[in-house]
Design an enzyme around this catalytic site. Structure first.
Site, short mmCIF file in Angstrom:
data_model
loop_
_atom_site.label_atom_id
_atom_site.label_comp_id
_atom_site.label_asym_id
_atom_site.label_seq_id
_atom_site.Cartn_x
_atom_site.Cartn_y
_atom_site.Cartn_z
N ALA A 117 -5.08 7.70 -3.40
CA ALA A 117 -4.29 7.02 -4.67
C ALA A 117 -3.84 5.60 -4.40
O ALA A 117 -3.93 4.81 -3.49
CB ALA A 117 -2.51 7.53 -3.05
N SER A 177 1.00 -1.35 -0.46
CA SER A 177 0.11 0.08 -0.13
C SER A 177 0.79 1.19 -0.15
O SER A 177 2.14 1.20 -0.80
CB SER A 177 -0.96 0.22 1.08
OG SER A 177 -2.08 0.53 1.26
N ASN A 178 0.11 2.15 0.29
CA ASN A 178 1.03 3.83 0.62
C ASN A 178 0.85 4.34 1.47
O ASN A 178 -0.63 4.44 2.19
CB ASN A 178 1.01 4.18 -0.83
CG ASN A 178 -0.31 4.58 -1.13
OD1 ASN A 178 -1.68 5.25 -0.08
ND2 ASN A 178 -1.10 3.88 -2.42
N ARG A 179 1.04 5.99 1.66
CA ARG A 179 0.65 6.11 3.17
C ARG A 179 -0.44 7.46 2.85
O ARG A 179 -0.48 8.02 4.18
CB ARG A 179 2.65 7.12 3.40
CG ARG A 179 3.26 6.50 3.48
CD ARG A 179 4.74 7.46 3.58
NE ARG A 179 4.51 8.48 4.45
CZ ARG A 179 5.56 9.42 4.65
NH1 ARG A 179 5.79 10.06 3.56
NH2 ARG A 179 5.11 10.60 5.59
N SER A 180 -0.43 7.12 2.12
CA SER A 180 -2.21 7.86 1.65
C SER A 180 -2.93 7.21 3.00
O SER A 180 -3.57 6.16 3.42
CB SER A 180 -3.26 7.63 0.82
OG SER A 180 -4.35 8.69 0.72
#
Ligand code: CTP
Length: 410
Positions: free
Chosen positions: A284, A217-220
């Protein structure tokens, strides 16, 4: 509590009844005042047995109304017309907590205290938050009274379940202040400039499963998407929030569809935009996903592990294709997360993805972009317009985007 544009200068009459939940009404009056509303509190006699009027006076900075007969308790208005003066020009009458007794009075049209008489005189929307103990809220008499109010157009806030003051567990709790304010915003926004428009907003970082316990995943955090959705509700839109940010608290007034992967987000988006006015793609979305999802937990073995990835579909490109055929959504807003060449990269995305507006974030700054409450963006439009927004709250950026969408739809 930060100021809320929608609440600036709004006149809210807060009717307070005799329930232990009165302490939450004190917090509500305080937060509404901090948010910019003018709060006039009317207390029933029973309410004053729990909390003194002085408490509400202190948090609202306004006189508190308690008695329809005594001039000194009418907040400076002549006692016999206090209810008319209060009701006139009010934007909302909220009753929280509303007891069984006051609900019965409202349903029956009784007018024997300042609150019930003001309710009859007020032409503004009525928002009622019942709170009571010991299963009273399920009594047929209470249910009938609530039905009567609903039929007449009152807005009701469902009481929550949990521990009650008696020690019993059940329905009847007054929701927390943030939830109550969410309902107030929804009701005050109803006739806003996006009233009648369906707005689809995506939020959060997609999660691409590797095995039953892991994902990429990502930091959103979803904060910007949720702030846009809230601004949409404030403007009266019918908001569908397609969220991969499962940790974010509920947003009153939005229909929330929980998704995880880019694929599941795309399916939800394509279905929802088919009859919508606008899509705001703040999520994101992961560009790649693991080529295969292991059914069992991946065990450690060698010193290194290589994960083959494959491309995810681009949701905005799929929306562009669907829009070319159907004309929906009428407006599409995209985001661009950039760590270099912000405007140049962003205008490329605006063209390629066929967007009406593009909101570009510089994700290299620590006070803007992912997971913080503030943001700094450049908004590009298809006519080559470029609008810079210096560091501000995500709420303010949400409101600006909604205003631009409103302008495009008008
Ligand atoms: N987006 C999308 N589908 C994807 C990836 C991104 O719809 N698979 C959307 C995002 O929600 C955002 C916009 O496209 O509104 C731009 O996303 P961004 O990550 O900045 O750009 P990408 O198009 O993925 O390009 P790159 O990562 O190469 O910069």
């Amino acid at each position: 509590m930060a100021e809320i544009a929608l609440l600036q200068g709004k006149r809210i009459i807060l009717g307070v009844c005799g329930s232990i939940a009165v302490y939450k009404a004190v917090d509500l009056a305080s937060k509404l005042t901090q948010a910019g509303a003018q709060v006039d509190v009317i207390m029933t006699e029973a309410a004053q047995r729990f909390v003194r009027p002085l408490t509400f006076q202190a948090v609202s900075g306004r006189p508190v109304y308690t008695d329809m007969w005594r001039a000194e308790n009418s907040g400076g208005l002549p006692s016999h017309i206090a209810h008319i003066g209060l009701a006139e020009g009010a934007d909302l009458l909220m009753i929280a907590p509303a007891t069984a007794n006051t609900l019965a009075k409202l349903a029956g049209g009784f007018a024997d205290d300042l609150l019930s008489v003001t309710a009859l005189a007020a032409g503004c929307p009525l928002l009622v938050a019942p709170a009571m103990d010991g299963g009273m809220v399920e009594h047929p008499a209470v249910i009938d009274n609530l039905d009567a109010l609903r039929r007449r157009g009152a807005h009701l806030i469902e009481p929550e379940s949990g521990r009650l003051a008696s020690g019993l567990t059940g329905g009847g709790r007054l929701p927390e202040t943030s939830t109550l304010i969410g309902h107030i915003r929804r009701v005050l926004g109803l006739d806003g400039e996006l009233s009648g428009h369906k707005l689809v907003v995506t939020a959060g970082g997609t999660r691409e499963a590797l095995d039953p316990v892991r994902y990429l995943s990502n930091r959103s955090s979803g904060k910007q998407g949720f702030a846009i959705a809230q601004a949409g509700i404030d403007a009266g839109a019918d908001v569908i929030l397609i969220s991969a940010a499962e940790a974010r608290p509920p947003l009153v007034g939005a229909t929330r569809l929980a998704v995880d992967s880019a694929q599941s987000m795309m399916e939800a988006v394509l279905a929802q935009v088919a009859d919508s006015s606008a899509l705001i793609m703040a999520a994101a979305v992961a560009d790649y996903r693991p080529r295969s999802v292991s059914e069992q937990k991946i065990k450690k073995a060698d010193d290194s592990l290589t994960l083959p990835l494959e491309r995810n579909p681009d949701i905005l490109m799929a929306v562009k294709a669907q829009r070319e055929k159907t004309g929906y959504p009428m407006i599409v807003v995209g985001f661009a997360a950039e760590s270099e060449n912000l405007v140049e990269n962003a205008s490329g995305k605006l063209q390629d993805k066929g967007l009406d507006l593009l909101v570009a974030n510089d994700i290299s700054a620590s006070d803007a972009g992912f997971a913080v409450d503030t943001n700094r963006v450049v908004v590009l439009d298809m006519d080559g317009g470029l609008h810079k927004i210096e560091l501000t709250s995500k709420a303010a950026i949400g409101a600006y985007i909604i205003e631009r969408v409103g302008g495009l739809l008008a």
